[in-house]
Design a protein around this motif. Sequence first.
Motif, mmCIF file in Angstrom:
data_model
loop_
_atom_site.group_PDB
_atom_site.id
_atom_site.type_symbol
_atom_site.label_atom_id
_atom_site.label_comp_id
_atom_site.label_asym_id
_atom_site.label_seq_id
_atom_site.Cartn_x
_atom_site.Cartn_y
_atom_site.Cartn_z
ATOM 1 N N ALA A 27 -10.349 10.269 -1.680
ATOM 2 C CA ALA A 27 -10.823 9.221 -0.775
ATOM 3 C C ALA A 27 -10.001 9.206 0.506
ATOM 4 O O ALA A 27 -10.542 9.002 1.601
ATOM 5 C CB ALA A 27 -10.768 7.866 -1.465
ATOM 6 N N ALA A 28 -8.694 9.439 0.387
ATOM 7 C CA ALA A 28 -7.828 9.463 1.566
ATOM 8 C C ALA A 28 -8.176 10.640 2.465
ATOM 9 O O ALA A 28 -8.267 10.495 3.688
ATOM 10 C CB ALA A 28 -6.365 9.540 1.138
ATOM 11 N N VAL A 38 -5.646 3.747 1.075
ATOM 12 C CA VAL A 38 -6.766 3.672 0.134
ATOM 13 C C VAL A 38 -6.452 2.635 -0.941
ATOM 14 O O VAL A 38 -7.296 1.795 -1.265
ATOM 15 C CB VAL A 38 -7.058 5.047 -0.502
ATOM 16 N N LYS A 39 -5.239 2.673 -1.477
ATOM 17 C CA LYS A 39 -4.856 1.702 -2.508
ATOM 18 C C LYS A 39 -4.908 0.281 -1.961
ATOM 19 O O LYS A 39 -5.341 -0.643 -2.653
ATOM 20 C CB LYS A 39 -3.472 2.023 -3.063
ATOM 21 N N ALA A 40 -4.477 0.097 -0.721
ATOM 22 C CA ALA A 40 -4.532 -1.235 -0.107
ATOM 23 C C ALA A 40 -5.982 -1.690 0.057
ATOM 24 O O ALA A 40 -6.300 -2.855 -0.176
ATOM 25 C CB ALA A 40 -3.818 -1.216 1.243
ATOM 26 N N VAL A 52 -14.882 0.483 -0.220
ATOM 27 C CA VAL A 52 -13.587 1.051 0.167
ATOM 28 C C VAL A 52 -13.755 1.903 1.421
ATOM 29 O O VAL A 52 -12.971 1.798 2.365
ATOM 30 C CB VAL A 52 -12.979 1.885 -0.994
ATOM 31 N N GLU A 53 -14.799 2.739 1.461
ATOM 32 C CA GLU A 53 -15.033 3.588 2.636
ATOM 33 C C GLU A 53 -15.300 2.745 3.876
ATOM 34 O O GLU A 53 -14.820 3.056 4.961
ATOM 35 C CB GLU A 53 -16.189 4.546 2.361
ATOM 36 N N LYS A 54 -16.057 1.659 3.717
ATOM 37 C CA LYS A 54 -16.344 0.765 4.842
ATOM 38 C C LYS A 54 -15.061 0.102 5.348
ATOM 39 O O LYS A 54 -14.836 0.009 6.555
ATOM 40 C CB LYS A 54 -17.350 -0.289 4.407
#
Length: 59
Positions: A27-28, A38-40, A52-54
Amino acid sequence: MADDKTKTGKADRGKVAGGQKHEVAYAAKKAGVKPAEVKAAIKQVGNSRPAVEKALKRK
């Protein structure tokens, strides 16, 4: 007793597992950010991949 091999489910591609390093790294890399970001984002919006992507695009 063995598992019933005929009852298999699909992989849940709609979520990002925050505890899985390879999923966070993917994802990163896809978003061009650091894994910590990403975790945040997962903590902020949940583990839904589109959410998450948004959230990462807003940064």
